[in-house]
Write a protein that holds these residues in place. Sequence first.
Motif, PDB file in Angstrom:
ATOM      1  N   ILE A  56       0.868  -1.182   0.000  1.00 60.76           N
ATOM      2  CA  ILE A  56       0.000   0.000   0.000  1.00 60.76           C
ATOM      3  C   ILE A  56       0.903   1.230   0.000  1.00 60.76           C
ATOM      4  CG2 ILE A  56      -1.852   1.226   1.192  1.00 60.76           C
ATOM      5  CD1 ILE A  56      -2.505  -1.397   2.621  1.00 60.76           C
ATOM      6  N   MET A  57       0.696   2.138  -0.955  1.00 60.61           N
ATOM      7  CA  MET A  57       1.513   3.347  -1.056  1.00 60.61           C
ATOM      8  C   MET A  57       0.615   4.576  -0.970  1.00 60.61           C
ATOM      9  SD  MET A  57       4.396   2.420  -3.968  1.00 60.61           S
ATOM     10  CE  MET A  57       5.522   3.664  -3.363  1.00 60.61           C
ATOM     11  N   VAL A  89      -7.217   5.861   4.230  1.00 58.68           N
ATOM     12  CA  VAL A  89      -6.114   4.902   4.407  1.00 58.68           C
ATOM     13  C   VAL A  89      -6.513   3.810   5.388  1.00 58.68           C
ATOM     14  CG1 VAL A  89      -3.733   4.633   5.188  1.00 58.68           C
ATOM     15  CG2 VAL A  89      -4.375   6.637   3.849  1.00 58.68           C
ATOM     16  N   GLY A  90      -7.153   4.193   6.493  1.00 58.58           N
ATOM     17  CA  GLY A  90      -7.604   3.202   7.463  1.00 58.58           C
ATOM     18  C   GLY A  90      -8.662   2.272   6.897  1.00 58.58           C
ATOM     19  N   GLU A  91      -9.550   2.809   6.058  1.00 61.24           N
ATOM     20  CA  GLU A  91     -10.591   1.977   5.448  1.00 61.24           C
ATOM     21  C   GLU A  91      -9.988   0.977   4.464  1.00 61.24           C
ATOM     22  OE1 GLU A  91     -14.369   0.474   4.749  1.00 61.24           O
ATOM     23  OE2 GLU A  91     -13.647   1.845   6.311  1.00 61.24           O
ATOM     24  N   VAL A  92      -8.975   1.410   3.704  1.00 62.92           N
ATOM     25  CA  VAL A  92      -8.306   0.498   2.776  1.00 62.92           C
ATOM     26  C   VAL A  92      -7.640  -0.640   3.539  1.00 62.92           C
ATOM     27  CG1 VAL A  92      -6.411   0.292   1.127  1.00 62.92           C
ATOM     28  CG2 VAL A  92      -7.958   2.235   0.983  1.00 62.92           C
ATOM     29  N   LYS A  93      -6.944  -0.319   4.607  1.00 65.08           N
ATOM     30  CA  LYS A  93      -6.291  -1.358   5.414  1.00 65.08           C
ATOM     31  C   LYS A  93      -7.309  -2.296   6.034  1.00 65.08           C
ATOM     32  CE  LYS A  93      -2.379   1.611   6.687  1.00 65.08           C
ATOM     33  NZ  LYS A  93      -1.686   2.267   7.817  1.00 65.08           N
ATOM     34  N   SER A  94      -8.418  -1.740   6.517  1.00 63.93           N
ATOM     35  CA  SER A  94      -9.447  -2.568   7.148  1.00 63.93           C
ATOM     36  C   SER A  94     -10.057  -3.554   6.163  1.00 63.93           C
ATOM     37  CB  SER A  94     -10.526  -1.665   7.745  1.00 63.93           C
ATOM     38  OG  SER A  94     -11.593  -2.424   8.259  1.00 63.93           O
ATOM     39  N   ARG A  95     -10.339  -3.091   4.944  1.00 58.99           N
ATOM     40  CA  ARG A  95     -10.938  -3.998   3.951  1.00 58.99           C
ATOM     41  C   ARG A  95      -9.945  -5.059   3.491  1.00 58.99           C
ATOM     42  NH1 ARG A  95     -14.835  -0.227   0.080  1.00 58.99           N
ATOM     43  NH2 ARG A  95     -15.772   0.998   1.764  1.00 58.99           N
ATOM     44  N   LEU A  96      -8.687  -4.704   3.391  1.00 63.94           N
ATOM     45  CA  LEU A  96      -7.686  -5.702   3.023  1.00 63.94           C
ATOM     46  C   LEU A  96      -7.500  -6.735   4.130  1.00 63.94           C
ATOM     47  CD1 LEU A  96      -4.970  -3.435   1.333  1.00 63.94           C
ATOM     48  CD2 LEU A  96      -6.482  -5.061   0.200  1.00 63.94           C
ATOM     49  N   MET A 115      -8.950  -9.755  -8.401  1.00 64.71           N
ATOM     50  CA  MET A 115      -9.565 -10.488  -7.291  1.00 64.71           C
ATOM     51  C   MET A 115      -9.718  -9.585  -6.074  1.00 64.71           C
ATOM     52  SD  MET A 115      -7.510 -14.096  -7.562  1.00 64.71           S
ATOM     53  CE  MET A 115      -7.502 -15.062  -9.082  1.00 64.71           C
ATOM     54  N   ILE A 116      -8.703  -8.760  -5.797  1.00 59.50           N
ATOM     55  CA  ILE A 116      -8.785  -7.829  -4.670  1.00 59.50           C
ATOM     56  C   ILE A 116      -9.827  -6.761  -4.943  1.00 59.50           C
ATOM     57  CG2 ILE A 116      -7.478  -6.146  -3.326  1.00 59.50           C
ATOM     58  CD1 ILE A 116      -5.014  -7.768  -3.800  1.00 59.50           C
ATOM     59  N   GLU A 117      -9.910  -6.306  -6.192  1.00 58.13           N
ATOM     60  CA  GLU A 117     -10.891  -5.272  -6.544  1.00 58.13           C
ATOM     61  C   GLU A 117     -12.307  -5.714  -6.210  1.00 58.13           C
ATOM     62  OE1 GLU A 117     -12.392  -2.809 -10.525  1.00 58.13           O
ATOM     63  OE2 GLU A 117     -10.690  -4.187 -10.625  1.00 58.13           O
ATOM     64  N   GLU A 118     -12.635  -6.964  -6.511  1.00 64.67           N
ATOM     65  CA  GLU A 118     -13.977  -7.464  -6.218  1.00 64.67           C
ATOM     66  C   GLU A 118     -14.236  -7.587  -4.722  1.00 64.67           C
ATOM     67  OE1 GLU A 118     -16.231 -10.295  -8.839  1.00 64.67           O
ATOM     68  OE2 GLU A 118     -14.184 -10.900  -9.314  1.00 64.67           O
ATOM     69  N   LEU A 119     -13.194  -7.846  -3.956  1.00 62.61           N
ATOM     70  CA  LEU A 119     -13.363  -8.084  -2.530  1.00 62.61           C
ATOM     71  C   LEU A 119     -13.409  -6.801  -1.706  1.00 62.61           C
ATOM     72  CD1 LEU A 119     -10.948 -11.127  -2.163  1.00 62.61           C
ATOM     73  CD2 LEU A 119     -13.438 -11.190  -2.092  1.00 62.61           C
ATOM     74  N   ILE A 120     -12.885  -5.699  -2.231  1.00 62.83           N
ATOM     75  CA  ILE A 120     -12.815  -4.480  -1.428  1.00 62.83           C
ATOM     76  C   ILE A 120     -13.707  -3.365  -1.955  1.00 62.83           C
ATOM     77  CG2 ILE A 120     -10.452  -4.999  -0.729  1.00 62.83           C
ATOM     78  CD1 ILE A 120      -9.498  -2.832  -2.674  1.00 62.83           C
ATOM     79  N   GLN A 121     -14.333  -3.529  -3.122  1.00 61.08           N
ATOM     80  CA  GLN A 121     -15.141  -2.440  -3.671  1.00 61.08           C
ATOM     81  C   GLN A 121     -16.402  -2.233  -2.844  1.00 61.08           C
ATOM     82  OE1 GLN A 121     -16.115  -3.489  -7.664  1.00 61.08           O
ATOM     83  NE2 GLN A 121     -17.215  -5.339  -7.114  1.00 61.08           N
ATOM     84  N   ASP A 122     -16.961  -1.020  -2.925  1.00 62.70           N
ATOM     85  CA  ASP A 122     -18.093  -0.649  -2.071  1.00 62.70           C
ATOM     86  C   ASP A 122     -19.361  -1.403  -2.435  1.00 62.70           C
ATOM     87  OD1 ASP A 122     -17.648   2.339  -0.477  1.00 62.70           O
ATOM     88  OD2 ASP A 122     -16.111   1.584  -1.818  1.00 62.70           O
ATOM     89  N   LYS A 123     -19.719  -1.371  -3.706  1.00 59.32           N
ATOM     90  CA  LYS A 123     -20.988  -1.935  -4.126  1.00 59.32           C
ATOM     91  C   LYS A 123     -20.724  -2.950  -5.224  1.00 59.32           C
ATOM     92  CE  LYS A 123     -25.715  -0.309  -4.743  1.00 59.32           C
ATOM     93  NZ  LYS A 123     -26.574   0.879  -4.873  1.00 59.32           N
ATOM     94  N   THR A 124     -21.107  -4.194  -4.968  1.00 55.88           N
ATOM     95  CA  THR A 124     -20.796  -5.257  -5.922  1.00 55.88           C
ATOM     96  C   THR A 124     -21.711  -5.211  -7.136  1.00 55.88           C
ATOM     97  OG1 THR A 124     -20.107  -6.629  -4.070  1.00 55.88           O
ATOM     98  CG2 THR A 124     -20.462  -7.733  -6.167  1.00 55.88           C
TER      99      THR A 124
END
Length: 529
Positions: free
Chosen positions: A212-213, A224-231, A244-253
């Motif tokens: 994460i950069m 930044v905290g929300e990105v870390k939490s979802r990961l 694969m990560i995009e599908e798992l962390i996006q807001d609305k599927t």
Amino acid sequence: MGFFKTDMKRLSSKTTKQKTSQQENQLKINLKENLAYIHETLGKSSDIVTREFRIGRQGHIQAAVLYTDGLTDTDAIHNFIMESLMLDIQGTALEQELSGQQDVLHTIQEVILTVGEIQEVSDWNQLYDDLLSGNAILLINGSSACLSLGTKKWKERGVTEPEAESVVRGPREGFSENLRVNTALVRRKINDRNLWLESKKIGKVTKTQLAIMYLKGIANEKIVGEVKSRLDRIDTDSVLESGMIEELIQDKTFTPFPTVYTTERPDVVAAQILEGRVAILLDGTPFVLITPASFVQFFQSPEDYSNRSDISTLIRLLRYMAFFLTLLAPSLYIAVTTFHQEMIPTPLLISLAAQREGVPFPAFIEAIVMEVTFEILREAGVRMPRAVGQAVSIVGALVLGTAAVDAGIVSAAMVIVVAITAISSFVLPNYSMATSIRLLRFPLMGLAASFGLFGISAGMTVLTLHLCSLRSFGVPYMVPFAPFIPSDQKDAVFRVPKWAMFTRPRLISQQNVEREKTPPPKPDPLSEE
């Protein structure tokens, strides 16, 4: 009292099991037992190379080096590990001192080895992680720990020009499949101590490296905290690609629109990080995820900031026009020719009627047949070898279009509409957004065939409401249009001159909003005279 005794017994049993598990996870003291256990648990894999040897001329200390063939720099193992332990200390006072010491591993780490990255490992899980990721493992007889030596090296694709995001003017370098090369490319663009990089492993089986950069002090800490939490919430066996990560962390599927921006250009990632966004880089893929994403972001190209503002604004307006053409051209043709013939000029209406005289299908079926045919040709051109892919797609489109018109299956006007629609979809700089528009074209065509322009209006209203309801990591998707932010309009539809872009997007970066203090250019004194 019986309840408390039972509870204490359960707690004691749980503690005993944890201690037993920790003991089982510890390395053995005997070198032969450790090597036998490693070969047994790895199924005697042929790519795991083991080299047993004795340290120094006297050979009082037994040792072994293990590494994974193909992932390890064998020259470094020969020159900086085995040569140092077997030859360089021969006849020295260090050899005599080493043979009489108890803490041999610590002395080897501190005095003998010249490898840059060394870590002491005492449990099996960490040993397997390091061994299978390319590190060399040094085992010493009589020690319940080992040394993990940084010797990773493998064949990889070099830095080349990205094919999906080509530009006429701008950098030609693109990301590769190596995570460390990709982070270095971003570091070259942003040489600042506030560019923070945080790494973690993701995937219980693949253990893929992820980074994460972001810019500390510019990026929103909540984002930044929300990105870390979802990961951290991702619990899966394997992660092989950033999609694969995009599908798992996006807001609305359940939305056709991408809510995470993807790119394979280091200059784009650097520019987005400087605006306050967060970049997610994954080992094994050249595509980087950027969050949060907005709708206007998918219409921006890195070339917009290499050209003058007036040229960039004209090209960006062309992209928005291509967006509406791709989305609405077939639907408008179906609605007008089916329900609203009075809107067509009489000479054009007579020409269209003459073309459709021998066509047995309604305009909706014509459009569906031609759109599906073109989508098949597009996919065939992508999947076929490069030498013949473009030729087959172009020749196939010409031959099928001409043959369909001559056979009376479709009209010539429909071929023109579908061709304009297809060409317009290639104007959009982001492939994900272009794919979404291709998908939405079909329901709008159905509404146009059922209700005419009223159906198109209703569909566009629902689509607008849906876009306004989307969020990307808490940021409204349609910013700066909804909510309307006047200060952020400088880089939405129009691109103002560089000296006027002095603030960052307000909802993206809320800490250090001011970007530059470049004064506007002064008028030429010669012109005043």
